[in-house]
Design an enzyme around this catalytic site. Structure first.
Site, PDB file in Angstrom:
ATOM      1  N   ASP A 126       0.858  -1.198   0.000  1.00 56.31           N
ATOM      2  CA  ASP A 126       0.000   0.000   0.000  1.00 56.31           C
ATOM      3  C   ASP A 126       0.890   1.243   0.000  1.00 56.31           C
ATOM      4  O   ASP A 126       1.863   1.337   0.750  1.00 56.31           O
ATOM      5  CB  ASP A 126      -0.908  -0.005   1.242  1.00 56.31           C
ATOM      6  CG  ASP A 126      -2.034   1.008   1.126  1.00 56.31           C
ATOM      7  OD1 ASP A 126      -3.200   0.594   1.089  1.00 56.31           O
ATOM      8  OD2 ASP A 126      -1.744   2.228   1.063  1.00 56.31           O
ATOM      9  N   ILE A 127       0.538   2.177  -0.846  1.00 61.29           N
ATOM     10  CA  ILE A 127       1.363   3.375  -1.024  1.00 61.29           C
ATOM     11  C   ILE A 127       1.257   4.327   0.175  1.00 61.29           C
ATOM     12  O   ILE A 127       2.146   5.168   0.392  1.00 61.29           O
ATOM     13  CB  ILE A 127       0.971   4.087  -2.347  1.00 61.29           C
ATOM     14  CG1 ILE A 127       2.106   4.934  -2.868  1.00 61.29           C
ATOM     15  CG2 ILE A 127      -0.303   4.888  -2.190  1.00 61.29           C
ATOM     16  CD1 ILE A 127       1.899   5.406  -4.306  1.00 61.29           C
TER      17      ILE A 127
ATOM     18  N   ASN B  94     -12.897  -2.915   2.855  1.00 58.51           N
ATOM     19  CA  ASN B  94     -13.901  -1.865   2.921  1.00 58.51           C
ATOM     20  C   ASN B  94     -14.804  -2.015   1.705  1.00 58.51           C
ATOM     21  O   ASN B  94     -14.337  -1.899   0.567  1.00 58.51           O
ATOM     22  CB  ASN B  94     -13.226  -0.489   2.913  1.00 58.51           C
ATOM     23  CG  ASN B  94     -12.354  -0.277   4.130  1.00 58.51           C
ATOM     24  OD1 ASN B  94     -12.687  -0.731   5.225  1.00 58.51           O
ATOM     25  ND2 ASN B  94     -11.227   0.390   3.962  1.00 58.51           N
TER      26      ASN B  94
ATOM     27  N   GLN C  47     -14.632   2.592   1.400  1.00 59.33           N
ATOM     28  CA  GLN C  47     -13.935   2.162   0.181  1.00 59.33           C
ATOM     29  C   GLN C  47     -13.667   3.363  -0.706  1.00 59.33           C
ATOM     30  O   GLN C  47     -14.596   4.046  -1.149  1.00 59.33           O
ATOM     31  CB  GLN C  47     -14.776   1.128  -0.578  1.00 59.33           C
ATOM     32  CG  GLN C  47     -14.067   0.594  -1.826  1.00 59.33           C
ATOM     33  CD  GLN C  47     -14.870  -0.505  -2.530  1.00 59.33           C
ATOM     34  OE1 GLN C  47     -16.006  -0.804  -2.154  1.00 59.33           O
ATOM     35  NE2 GLN C  47     -14.284  -1.099  -3.548  1.00 59.33           N
TER      36      GLN C  47
ATOM     37  N   HIS D 269     -10.344  -4.931  -2.889  1.00 53.23           N
ATOM     38  CA  HIS D 269      -8.993  -5.167  -2.376  1.00 53.23           C
ATOM     39  C   HIS D 269      -9.078  -5.507  -0.899  1.00 53.23           C
ATOM     40  O   HIS D 269      -9.990  -5.056  -0.197  1.00 53.23           O
ATOM     41  CB  HIS D 269      -8.101  -3.934  -2.587  1.00 53.23           C
ATOM     42  CG  HIS D 269      -8.697  -2.662  -2.092  1.00 53.23           C
ATOM     43  ND1 HIS D 269      -9.665  -1.962  -2.802  1.00 53.23           N
ATOM     44  CD2 HIS D 269      -8.504  -1.971  -0.943  1.00 53.23           C
ATOM     45  CE1 HIS D 269     -10.016  -0.889  -2.113  1.00 53.23           C
ATOM     46  NE2 HIS D 269      -9.336  -0.872  -0.981  1.00 53.23           N
ATOM     47  N   PHE D 270      -8.116  -6.271  -0.465  1.00 51.97           N
ATOM     48  CA  PHE D 270      -8.056  -6.715   0.924  1.00 51.97           C
ATOM     49  C   PHE D 270      -6.780  -6.175   1.540  1.00 51.97           C
ATOM     50  O   PHE D 270      -5.685  -6.454   1.051  1.00 51.97           O
ATOM     51  CB  PHE D 270      -8.115  -8.244   0.990  1.00 51.97           C
ATOM     52  CG  PHE D 270      -9.434  -8.763   0.498  1.00 51.97           C
ATOM     53  CD1 PHE D 270     -10.474  -9.028   1.364  1.00 51.97           C
ATOM     54  CD2 PHE D 270      -9.661  -8.915  -0.872  1.00 51.97           C
ATOM     55  CE1 PHE D 270     -11.707  -9.455   0.897  1.00 51.97           C
ATOM     56  CE2 PHE D 270     -10.889  -9.341  -1.352  1.00 51.97           C
ATOM     57  CZ  PHE D 270     -11.917  -9.617  -0.463  1.00 51.97           C
ATOM     58  N   HIS D 271      -6.940  -5.384   2.587  1.00 52.34           N
ATOM     59  CA  HIS D 271      -5.795  -4.849   3.308  1.00 52.34           C
ATOM     60  C   HIS D 271      -5.269  -5.934   4.252  1.00 52.34           C
ATOM     61  O   HIS D 271      -6.051  -6.579   4.957  1.00 52.34           O
ATOM     62  CB  HIS D 271      -6.210  -3.664   4.180  1.00 52.34           C
ATOM     63  CG  HIS D 271      -6.774  -2.502   3.427  1.00 52.34           C
ATOM     64  ND1 HIS D 271      -6.045  -1.385   3.130  1.00 52.34           N
ATOM     65  CD2 HIS D 271      -8.007  -2.283   2.917  1.00 52.34           C
ATOM     66  CE1 HIS D 271      -6.807  -0.509   2.484  1.00 52.34           C
ATOM     67  NE2 HIS D 271      -8.004  -1.032   2.341  1.00 52.34           N
TER      68      HIS D 271
HETATM   69  P1  AMP Z   1      -9.812   1.739   0.627  1.00 52.47           P
HETATM   70  O1  AMP Z   1     -10.102   2.934   1.480  1.00 52.47           O
HETATM   71  O2  AMP Z   1     -10.138   0.446   1.324  1.00 52.47           O
HETATM   72  O3  AMP Z   1     -10.446   1.838  -0.749  1.00 52.47           O
HETATM   73  O4  AMP Z   1      -8.243   1.732   0.450  1.00 52.47           O
HETATM   74  C1  AMP Z   1      -7.572   2.054  -0.737  1.00 52.47           C
HETATM   75  C2  AMP Z   1      -6.115   1.863  -0.470  1.00 52.47           C
HETATM   76  O5  AMP Z   1      -5.428   1.885  -1.702  1.00 52.47           O
HETATM   77  C3  AMP Z   1      -5.499   2.943   0.419  1.00 52.47           C
HETATM   78  O6  AMP Z   1      -4.918   2.339   1.562  1.00 52.47           O
HETATM   79  C4  AMP Z   1      -4.464   3.602  -0.493  1.00 52.47           C
HETATM   80  O7  AMP Z   1      -3.313   3.988   0.206  1.00 52.47           O
HETATM   81  C5  AMP Z   1      -4.182   2.488  -1.483  1.00 52.47           C
HETATM   82  N1  AMP Z   1      -3.694   2.944  -2.780  1.00 52.47           N
HETATM   83  C6  AMP Z   1      -4.270   3.853  -3.609  1.00 52.47           C
HETATM   84  N2  AMP Z   1      -3.534   4.009  -4.720  1.00 52.47           N
HETATM   85  C7  AMP Z   1      -2.467   3.181  -4.601  1.00 52.47           C
HETATM   86  C8  AMP Z   1      -1.339   2.888  -5.428  1.00 52.47           C
HETATM   87  N3  AMP Z   1      -1.157   3.497  -6.617  1.00 52.47           N
HETATM   88  N4  AMP Z   1      -0.445   1.980  -4.982  1.00 52.47           N
HETATM   89  C9  AMP Z   1      -0.628   1.377  -3.800  1.00 52.47           C
HETATM   90  N5  AMP Z   1      -1.666   1.600  -2.975  1.00 52.47           N
HETATM   91  C10 AMP Z   1      -2.565   2.503  -3.369  1.00 52.47           C
END
Ligand code: AMP
Length: 137
Positions: free
Chosen positions: A30-31, A86, A93, A99-101
């Protein structure tokens, strides 16, 4: 989907720190990590939520989470982890590609994860369980 950031990562149009991939699944860092070692596991095919995924994709993502979690624990020396999805804007979300954290956790790391709980009425629980059971597809 051309306007989906995670589809663009899958296509190699946006860089990522990739740690695992197979035919159906990609895992990358995750970025904006919640904790060191915060990983995202996604199906390569675009779906906005788990309900739109095929059973094969769900199984593939679950297998990837199972494989990646101990590796993350080992490298980060974590003592536990949260797996979080989420689903929907109301649940936080932000990226509409499911996606799964996978978030490594250490005792006392201060990140917490506290739901506000209530005490339930057993009769209400039974009614809800019955209604949800009937609503299952
Ligand atoms: P959510 O709130 O569950 O939709 O989380 C989206 C996640 O995607 C967040 O934790 C962001 O930091 C991550 N994210 C968004 N863009 C990127 C990217 N280009 N590379 C890696 N992670 C990302």
């Amino acid at each position: 989907m051309s306007d989906c950031v995670f589809c663009r990562i899958v296509m190699g149009e946006i860089p990522c720190a990739k740690l695992f991939e197979n035919e159906r699944v990609l895992a990358f860092m995750d970025i904006n990590p919640v904790a060191t070692g915060h990983v995202l596991v996604i199906p390569k095919a675009h779906s906005s939520n788990i309900g739109a995924m095929s059973d094969c994709e769900v199984a593939a993502v679950a297998s990837a989470l199972k494989a990646v979690a101990p590796a993350v624990m080992k490298v980060t020396r974590a003592e536990g982890y949260n797996i979080l999805n989420n689903c929907g804007a109301a649940a936080g979300q932000a990226v509409e590609h499911v996606h799964f954290h996978l978030i490594p956790r250490i005792h006392g790391d201060g990140r917490g994860y506290r739901w506000i709980t209530t005490s339930a009425d057993p009769a209400q629980l039974a009614r809800l369980a019955s209604e949800i059971s009937k609503a299952l597809l």
